[in-house]
Enzyme design. Structure first.
Site, mmCIF file in Angstrom:
data_model
loop_
_atom_site.group_PDB
_atom_site.id
_atom_site.type_symbol
_atom_site.label_atom_id
_atom_site.label_comp_id
_atom_site.label_asym_id
_atom_site.label_seq_id
_atom_site.Cartn_x
_atom_site.Cartn_y
_atom_site.Cartn_z
ATOM 1 N N CYS A 31 0.835 -1.211 0.000
ATOM 2 C CA CYS A 31 0.000 0.000 0.000
ATOM 3 C C CYS A 31 0.867 1.258 0.000
ATOM 4 C CB CYS A 31 -0.922 -0.059 1.224
ATOM 5 S SG CYS A 31 -1.762 1.480 1.614
ATOM 6 N N CYS A 34 -0.043 3.974 2.556
ATOM 7 C CA CYS A 34 0.331 3.525 3.910
ATOM 8 C C CYS A 34 1.782 3.891 4.193
ATOM 9 C CB CYS A 34 0.159 2.011 4.048
ATOM 10 S SG CYS A 34 -1.530 1.418 3.821
#
Length: 106
Positions: A31, A34
Site C-alpha cells: 500500500c 500507507c
C-alpha cells in the site's frame, strides 16, 4: 517511543486493555499511501507521547482483527479509547491534518 507492531495475538493487551488511547494504523506492504504516512505517524507518536500510543497492524499478516473491525480499505486509522473504537480516518493525509485529527479526538 516509535510506533510498534501489533498482531491478532497481542491486540487485546496492546490496544483494548491500554489505559492510554491507542491509534491503530491498519496497513500493508503493497500500500503506497500507507508507506507515505508512516514517517508522519512516527513523528506524531513522539510528539504526543503519553497522550496516545500509535501502533501498526499489517492486514496481510493479521486477518482476524481487521476482519472483526471491518477494515475494507487502507490506510485506515482507528482510535481506541477504553477498549472501544472511538474514531476512524480512512486514507492518507499530510502530517498536520493527521495530528490535528488525532488531537481533536483525544
Amino acid at each position: 517511543m516509535p510506533t510498534k507492531a501489533v498482531t491478532d495475538a497481542s491486540f487485546a493487551a496492546d490496544v483494548l486493555e491500554s489505559s492510554t488511547p491507542v491509534l491503530v494504523d491498519f496497513w500493508a506492504d503493497w500500500c503506497g499511501p500507507c508507506k507515505m504516512i508512516a514517517p508522519a505517524l512516527e513523528e506524531i507518536a513522539e510528539e504526543l507521547e503519553g497522550k496516545v500510543n500509535i501502533v501498526k497492524m499489517d492486514i496481510m499478516e493479521n486477518q482476524q482483527i481487521p476482519g472483526e473491525i471491518g477494515v475494507q480499505s487502507i490506510p485506515l486509522l482507528v482510535l481506541f479509547k477504553d477498549g472501544k473504537p472511538a474514531a476512524q480516518k480512512l486514507g492518507a493525509a499530510p502530517k498536520s491534518q493527521l495530528k490535528s485529527w488525532i488531537e481533536s479526538e483525544l
